[in-house]
Write an enzyme that holds these catalytic residues in place. Structure first.
Site, mmCIF file in Angstrom:
data_model
loop_
_atom_site.group_PDB
_atom_site.id
_atom_site.type_symbol
_atom_site.label_atom_id
_atom_site.label_comp_id
_atom_site.label_asym_id
_atom_site.label_seq_id
_atom_site.Cartn_x
_atom_site.Cartn_y
_atom_site.Cartn_z
ATOM 1 N N CYS A 101 0.847 -1.199 0.000
ATOM 2 C CA CYS A 101 0.000 0.000 0.000
ATOM 3 C C CYS A 101 0.884 1.250 0.000
ATOM 4 O O CYS A 101 1.748 1.398 0.860
ATOM 5 C CB CYS A 101 -0.901 -0.032 1.223
ATOM 6 S SG CYS A 101 -1.708 1.532 1.574
ATOM 7 N N CYS A 105 -3.694 7.490 -1.637
ATOM 8 C CA CYS A 105 -4.958 7.605 -2.376
ATOM 9 C C CYS A 105 -6.111 8.094 -1.511
ATOM 10 O O CYS A 105 -7.044 8.717 -2.024
ATOM 11 C CB CYS A 105 -5.338 6.256 -2.962
ATOM 12 S SG CYS A 105 -3.947 5.199 -3.270
ATOM 13 N N THR A 192 -4.376 5.024 7.190
ATOM 14 C CA THR A 192 -3.305 4.667 6.266
ATOM 15 C C THR A 192 -2.338 5.833 6.084
ATOM 16 O O THR A 192 -2.764 6.938 5.752
ATOM 17 C CB THR A 192 -3.938 4.278 4.914
ATOM 18 O OG1 THR A 192 -4.895 3.245 5.139
ATOM 19 C CG2 THR A 192 -2.906 3.800 3.925
ATOM 20 N N GLU A 261 -0.394 1.749 8.949
ATOM 21 C CA GLU A 261 -1.731 2.004 9.502
ATOM 22 C C GLU A 261 -1.568 2.489 10.940
ATOM 23 O O GLU A 261 -0.753 1.942 11.683
ATOM 24 C CB GLU A 261 -2.586 0.723 9.499
ATOM 25 C CG GLU A 261 -2.774 0.079 8.135
ATOM 26 C CD GLU A 261 -3.602 0.900 7.165
ATOM 27 O OE1 GLU A 261 -4.419 1.711 7.620
ATOM 28 O OE2 GLU A 261 -3.406 0.726 5.944
ATOM 29 N N HIS A 296 -13.106 5.640 -3.121
ATOM 30 C CA HIS A 296 -12.090 4.734 -2.567
ATOM 31 C C HIS A 296 -12.339 3.292 -3.013
ATOM 32 O O HIS A 296 -11.405 2.507 -3.150
ATOM 33 C CB HIS A 296 -12.046 4.862 -1.050
ATOM 34 C CG HIS A 296 -10.695 4.516 -0.504
ATOM 35 N ND1 HIS A 296 -9.525 5.018 -1.027
ATOM 36 C CD2 HIS A 296 -10.311 3.677 0.493
ATOM 37 C CE1 HIS A 296 -8.490 4.514 -0.372
ATOM 38 N NE2 HIS A 296 -8.944 3.692 0.550
ATOM 39 N N TYR A 300 -9.539 0.716 -5.248
ATOM 40 C CA TYR A 300 -9.102 -0.674 -5.064
ATOM 41 C C TYR A 300 -9.077 -1.453 -6.371
ATOM 42 O O TYR A 300 -8.402 -2.473 -6.473
ATOM 43 C CB TYR A 300 -10.008 -1.371 -4.037
ATOM 44 C CG TYR A 300 -9.698 -0.993 -2.604
ATOM 45 C CD1 TYR A 300 -9.147 0.235 -2.283
ATOM 46 C CD2 TYR A 300 -9.949 -1.873 -1.560
ATOM 47 C CE1 TYR A 300 -8.860 0.579 -0.975
ATOM 48 C CE2 TYR A 300 -9.662 -1.538 -0.248
ATOM 49 C CZ TYR A 300 -9.126 -0.301 0.040
ATOM 50 O OH TYR A 300 -8.838 0.030 1.333
ATOM 51 N N CYS A 303 -5.149 -0.232 -7.211
ATOM 52 C CA CYS A 303 -3.986 -0.601 -6.372
ATOM 53 C C CYS A 303 -3.907 -2.096 -6.130
ATOM 54 O O CYS A 303 -2.830 -2.684 -6.192
ATOM 55 C CB CYS A 303 -4.001 0.175 -5.060
ATOM 56 S SG CYS A 303 -5.078 -0.497 -3.783
ATOM 57 N N GLU A 451 -7.134 -5.454 4.070
ATOM 58 C CA GLU A 451 -7.656 -4.165 3.609
ATOM 59 C C GLU A 451 -8.622 -4.353 2.440
ATOM 60 O O GLU A 451 -9.568 -3.593 2.278
ATOM 61 C CB GLU A 451 -6.515 -3.230 3.236
ATOM 62 C CG GLU A 451 -7.024 -1.806 3.124
ATOM 63 C CD GLU A 451 -5.921 -0.793 3.034
ATOM 64 O OE1 GLU A 451 -4.790 -1.176 2.747
ATOM 65 O OE2 GLU A 451 -6.219 0.386 3.239
HETATM 66 FE FE1 SF4 Z 1 -3.347 1.831 0.005
HETATM 67 FE FE2 SF4 Z 1 -4.776 0.978 -2.084
HETATM 68 FE FE3 SF4 Z 1 -5.924 2.468 -0.164
HETATM 69 FE FE4 SF4 Z 1 -4.130 3.495 -1.902
HETATM 70 S S1 SF4 Z 1 -6.186 2.683 -2.378
HETATM 71 S S2 SF4 Z 1 -4.232 3.871 0.260
HETATM 72 S S3 SF4 Z 1 -2.704 1.796 -2.109
HETATM 73 S S4 SF4 Z 1 -5.058 0.385 0.033
HETATM 74 FE FE FE Z 2 -7.435 1.661 2.074
#
Ligand code: SF4
Ligand code: FE
Length: 488
Positions: A101, A105, A192, A261, A296, A300, A303, A451
């Site tokens: 991660c 984001c 995060t 985290e 968000h 996902y 990422c 996550e």
């Molecule tokens: Fe982390 Fe993915 Fe959330 Fe970005 S979208 S903060 S990489 S888990």
């Molecule tokens: Fe996240």
């Protein structure tokens, strides 16, 4: 300064006042020098360095709709569906590069959600939140800040409303109103990249009611504001990063990159009026929560796909190292991993290309499709990880430590018995096995698996949205029409 480099980003973190960070019972003297935290900083630094790489510039940067300057896409308000698609591509790219991660984001998603919500609040209440927020955005863009989007409160007893909790501090709330701002108290959990951020952008965690005005607060505070304490989260095998052997940090699996985290405590933190973007307009909480969640959930689809590419690459590599790459069932499992991973990517792109312009002017993803995207993310990475573990064989959890390689006597035994396919270096085989352990059971599994389950809302949160947006009445009409059932 717009478009910082990774080095400038690291330096900018040191410009903050020292943060109060607890980790494993210790108040860290210099958090930024801690190897575990450094690995998480390395991941965010990539978001800066890749913006300077000509190959990735169009994905990593954008033209600000506010100033016309070239800025990092993480500080950007999306201006088209193409922008939304580029965001997904950017997150896939970064996931591929760090295998974990990269934390930045959440802030980008919060900026876009707060922007569109402040506009709507102003329309109804004749407030001036959006202009304030635009002034804030100028700072975000100018300093190329990492923004920590803070939504999740600890919540205490889930059967009770915020105002009914024995201790109201389990929800962030206003404890004092002053002429020049407010004072807030409470905490945000699962944050995060919190220690690696310049600013925290706080949002309410759920739809508030009229009587819950003290809990209806959206505002920004610097990461080094007085009254903030960080509790750094433990993650599986995190101390492996401190293990050093003559062969380097093989046992850690991913020597350079990590996620982060934290639990953040806000103990009477002052927020000046110009950093308040919602203050008691409880009827807009659900819009803010749902739009942030939708952005968000789209994230996902980028990422996790990038990290999924690393898992697939690790599976193909260990298959070769084990000499089984031509077995038909291995090929089939690799194909299935790709199929699942690309399905997630398709969802990320679909909710982007079906996005729409908001009244505020920026673009929002298609909310139904973003929820479908995230619902699949709660499942497919687990299957991809299962297939990787299947292909890897059991050695990724029984492999002796790299420290055994320091003693020539034990090294000889390890090299003799852990040998794989002819011509494959045994140490390389150990390295890829440790990466597989990291991705499916260790630190990176926090981001890739847990996550995927709970980040951006647990599975049930998406099912509620999917059920709400499905438009069953329309679908019933379709069926009845074909069956020649007349509405009575
Ligand atoms: Fe982390 Fe993915 Fe959330 Fe970005 S979208 S903060 S990489 S888990
Ligand atoms: Fe996240």
């Amino acid at each position: 300064m717009t478009l910082m480099t990774g080095e400038e980003y690291r330096a900018s973190l040191r410009d903050r006042k020292p943060l109060k960070v607890y980790f494993t019972g210790e108040l860290l003297q210099d958090p930024l020098d801690h190897p575990i935290i450094q690995a998480s900083i390395n991941s965010i630094a990539l978001t800066y360095d890749l913006a300077h790489n000509p190959q990735f510039r169009s994905i990593m940067t954008a033209t600000s709709s506010i100033t016309g300057e070239t800025i990092n896409r993480f500080c950007y308000l999306h201006q088209s569906t193409e922008d939304l698609e580029k965001k997904v591509q950017m997150l896939r790219l970064l996931g591929q590069q760090c295998g974990t991660c990269f934390q930045r984001c959440v802030g980008m998603d919060a900026l876009n959600a707060v922007y569109l919500t402040t506009y709507d609040i102003d329309q109804k209440h004749k407030t001036n939140y959006q202009q304030r927020f635009i002034e804030y955005m100028k700072e975000v863009e100018k300093h190329d800040w990492v923004i920590d989007g803070c939504m999740t409160d600890p919540k205490g007893d889930r059967s009770k409303r915020p105002s009914e909790q024995k201790d109201p501090d389990v929800f962030v709330h206003v404890v004092e109103r002053r002429d020049d701002g407010v004072v807030i108290r409470g905490a945000k959990a699962h944050q995060t990249g919190a220690v690696n951020s310049h600013e925290h952008l706080l949002m309410p965690t759920l739809a508030m009611r009229d009587a819950e005005k003290e809990f209806t607060i959206c505002c920004a505070v610097p990461a080094d504001a007085e009254g903030i304490t960080y509790f750094y989260g433990r993650q599986a095998s995190d101390l492996r990063r401190l293990d050093q052997s003559a062969e380097g940090d093989i046992d850690c699996g991913n020597p350079e990159f990590g996620g982060q985290e934290c639990l953040i405590i806000f103990d009477n933190v002052f927020v000046p009026t110009e950093r308040i973007f919602m203050n008691g307009e409880s009827e807009f909480c659900s819009q803010l929560v749902e739009s942030f969640a939708a952005y968000h959930r789209q994230s996902y689809g980028g990422c996790k796909v990038g990290v999924g590419d690393v898992l697939i690459g690790a599976a193909a590599t260990i298959a070769e190292y084990n000499g089984v790459q031509n077995a038909s069932h291995i090929k089939d499992k690799l194909t299935e991993m790709v199929h699942l991973n690309e399905t997630l990517y398709s969802c990320g792109l679909a909710c982007s290309s079906c996005g729409q312009q908001t009244a505020a002017g920026n673009y929002l993803v298609d909310i139904l499709l973003a929820n479908v995207c995230k619902q699949n993310v709660t499942r497919f990475p687990f299957e991809i990880a299962r297939l990787l573990q299947d292909i890897a064989g059991g050695l990724f959890v029984t492999c002796p430590s790299a420290k055994e390689l320091e003693n020539p006597e034990t090294r000889q035994i390890i090299e003799k018995y852990l040998v794989g396919a002819e011509g494959v270096d045994t140490i390389d085989r150990m390295k890829i096995l440790r990466l597989i352990e990291n991705l499916t059971l260790g630190r990176a599994a926090v981001g890739y698996l847990t996550e995927s389950m709970h980040g951006a809302g647990s599975p049930q949160a998406q099912r509620i949205m999917i059920g709400r947006l499905a438009n069953f009445e329309e679908k019933k009409k379709l069926a009845k029409s074909l069956a020649r059932i007349e509405e009575k």
